[in-house]
Scaffold this motif. Structure first.
Motif, mmCIF file in Angstrom:
data_model
loop_
_atom_site.group_PDB
_atom_site.id
_atom_site.type_symbol
_atom_site.label_atom_id
_atom_site.label_comp_id
_atom_site.label_asym_id
_atom_site.label_seq_id
_atom_site.Cartn_x
_atom_site.Cartn_y
_atom_site.Cartn_z
ATOM 1 N N SER A 149 -6.721 -11.951 8.417
ATOM 2 C CA SER A 149 -6.317 -10.886 9.324
ATOM 3 C C SER A 149 -6.932 -9.600 8.781
ATOM 4 O O SER A 149 -7.039 -9.428 7.572
ATOM 5 N N PHE A 195 -7.370 -5.242 9.259
ATOM 6 C CA PHE A 195 -6.718 -4.042 9.767
ATOM 7 C C PHE A 195 -7.562 -2.817 9.405
ATOM 8 O O PHE A 195 -8.319 -2.830 8.440
ATOM 9 N N TYR A 205 -6.548 1.204 8.688
ATOM 10 C CA TYR A 205 -5.530 2.227 8.547
ATOM 11 C C TYR A 205 -6.219 3.582 8.392
ATOM 12 O O TYR A 205 -7.327 3.669 7.857
ATOM 13 N N LYS A 234 -5.511 -3.886 14.553
ATOM 14 C CA LYS A 234 -5.457 -5.112 13.761
ATOM 15 C C LYS A 234 -6.132 -6.264 14.498
ATOM 16 O O LYS A 234 -6.130 -6.332 15.728
ATOM 17 N N PHE A 285 -9.225 3.241 5.906
ATOM 18 C CA PHE A 285 -9.191 2.091 5.014
ATOM 19 C C PHE A 285 -9.296 0.802 5.819
ATOM 20 O O PHE A 285 -8.540 0.584 6.762
ATOM 21 N N SER A 306 -6.052 -9.386 4.905
ATOM 22 C CA SER A 306 -4.932 -10.211 4.463
ATOM 23 C C SER A 306 -5.345 -11.664 4.642
ATOM 24 O O SER A 306 -5.826 -12.045 5.709
ATOM 25 N N SER A 307 -5.183 -12.451 3.594
ATOM 26 C CA SER A 307 -5.639 -13.832 3.644
ATOM 27 C C SER A 307 -4.858 -14.648 2.628
ATOM 28 O O SER A 307 -4.365 -14.113 1.639
ATOM 29 N N MET A 308 -4.793 -15.959 2.895
ATOM 30 C CA MET A 308 -4.066 -16.840 1.975
ATOM 31 C C MET A 308 -4.579 -16.724 0.551
ATOM 32 O O MET A 308 -3.808 -16.776 -0.404
ATOM 33 N N ASN A 331 -1.672 -13.396 0.659
ATOM 34 C CA ASN A 331 -1.162 -12.856 1.920
ATOM 35 C C ASN A 331 -0.684 -11.425 1.837
ATOM 36 O O ASN A 331 0.030 -10.963 2.718
ATOM 37 N N LYS A 332 -1.057 -10.732 0.795
ATOM 38 C CA LYS A 332 -0.729 -9.310 0.753
ATOM 39 C C LYS A 332 -1.894 -8.531 1.350
ATOM 40 O O LYS A 332 -2.961 -9.077 1.607
ATOM 41 N N LEU A 333 -1.697 -7.276 1.612
ATOM 42 C CA LEU A 333 -2.765 -6.439 2.148
ATOM 43 C C LEU A 333 -3.652 -5.965 1.003
ATOM 44 O O LEU A 333 -3.166 -5.379 0.040
ATOM 45 N N VAL A 334 -4.947 -6.230 1.130
ATOM 46 C CA VAL A 334 -5.909 -5.788 0.127
ATOM 47 C C VAL A 334 -6.760 -4.696 0.752
ATOM 48 O O VAL A 334 -7.411 -4.917 1.769
ATOM 49 N N PHE A 335 -6.745 -3.522 0.131
ATOM 50 C CA PHE A 335 -7.396 -2.347 0.699
ATOM 51 C C PHE A 335 -8.818 -2.178 0.189
ATOM 52 O O PHE A 335 -9.106 -2.403 -0.994
#
Lengths: 114, 114
Positions: free
Chosen positions: B32, B34, B36, B49, B90, B94-96, B100-104
Motif C-alpha cells: 500500500s 501513501f 502525506y 492512498k 512524504f 506499507s507492506s508485509m 505492515n507499519k508505515l515506512v516514510f
C-alpha cells in the motif's frame, strides 16, 4: 483536524531529565504509532501498540518506553534525555492492527533538550 | 535496498505550472502506498492512498498519483501549483515485509514561486 490529540505541544527540558508525551487517538481507533522526526534522521518509526499490546518496535532507544492504556490513550516516556533527543514526536492512530491502512497523525510534540 | 526513495529532496515550480514529485518503492509483496503532506510547524496530513484498487488515485487539493508496478513508482502530480502547496511531501509504503507499519521516504520540499 485529524482527531488525534497530542500533549504538550512544546516541551523544553534539561539533559538527564525524563518526560512523558501523551497521545489520544481518534475515537474508535485501536492502533497507536509513535514516530520521531529529526533533521538528520527524518521520520523514524518508534513503536506500535494495538488495543493495549505492543505490536512492533522500530528504532526506539532503550531509554524510551511506551504504553497504551485501557482507554486507548498512549504515553511515550523518554528518560536520561540527551541533546540528540531533541525532535518532533508524532503520534498516529488507525482503526486496524496494521497493514495497508493509513494512519492519522497528531500535531506533534516538539521536544527541546538543553 | 531502500524501501522507499524520493528522488528529489527539493522541487521548485512556478505558481500555475505542473508539479511532479517522484517516488520509487521496493516491495516483494503487494504494497500500500501513501502520500502525506506536512506544512511548516504542522502535523502530517494524508493526501491520497493506493491499496490495490485503481492504479490512478485522486487525492485532496487536486493531487493525484499513479501506481506503476512495472516501474515500482508512485509519483505525485498536480496540474497547476498553488502557493498554498508549498510544503514537505512524504511518500510512504506499507507492506508485509516491513511489518505492515508505515515506512516514510526522506521527504521532498516543494517550493512554489509567484
Amino acid at each position: 483536524d485529524s482527531g488525534v490529540t497530542q500533549t504538550p505541544k512544546h516541551l523544553i527540558t534539561a539533559t538527564g531529565q525524563r518526560v512523558t508525551l501523551r497521545c489520544s487517538p481518534r475515537s474508535g481507533d485501536l492502533s497507536v504509532y509513535w514516530y520521531q522526526q529529526s533533521l538528520d534522521q527524518g521520520l523514524q518509526f518508534l513503536i506500535h501498540y494495538y488495543n493495549g499490546e505492543e505490536r512492533a518496535k522500530g528504532n526506539i532507544l532503550e531509554r524510551f518506553s511506551a504504553q497504551q492504556f485501557p482507554d486507548l490513550h498512549s504515553e511515550l516516556n523518554l528518560s536520561s534525555l540527551e541533546l540528540g533527543d531533541s525532535a518532533l514526536y508524532f503520534c498516529a492512530s488507525s482503526p486496524r492492527e496494521g497493514g495497508h491502512t493509513e494512519a492519522f497523525f497528531g500535531q506533534g510534540t516538539r521536544l527541546t533538550v538543553v | 535496498a531502500q524501501s522507499v526513495t524520493q528522488l528529489d529532496s527539493h522541487v521548485s515550480v512556478s505558481e500555475g505550472t505542473p508539479v511532479l514529485l517522484r517516488c520509487n518503492y521496493s516491495s516483494s509483496y503487494s504494497p500500500s502506498l501513501f502520500w502525506y503532506v506536512q506544512h511548516p510547524n504542522k502535523g502530517l496530513q494524508l493526501l491520497l492512498k493506493y491499496t490495490s484498487a485503481a492504479t490512478l488515485v485522486k487525492g485532496i487539493n487536486g493531487f493525484e498519483a499513479e501506481f506503476k508496478k512495472s516501474e515500482t513508482s508512485f509519483h505525485l502530480t498536480k496540474p497547476s501549483a498553488h502557493m498554498s502547496d508549498a510544503a514537505e511531501y512524504f511518500c510512504v509504503v506499507s507492506s508485509m515485509e516491513y511489518g505492515n507499519k508505515l515506512v516514510f521516504g526522506a521527504g521532498t520540499i516543494l517550493r512554489v514561486k509567484s
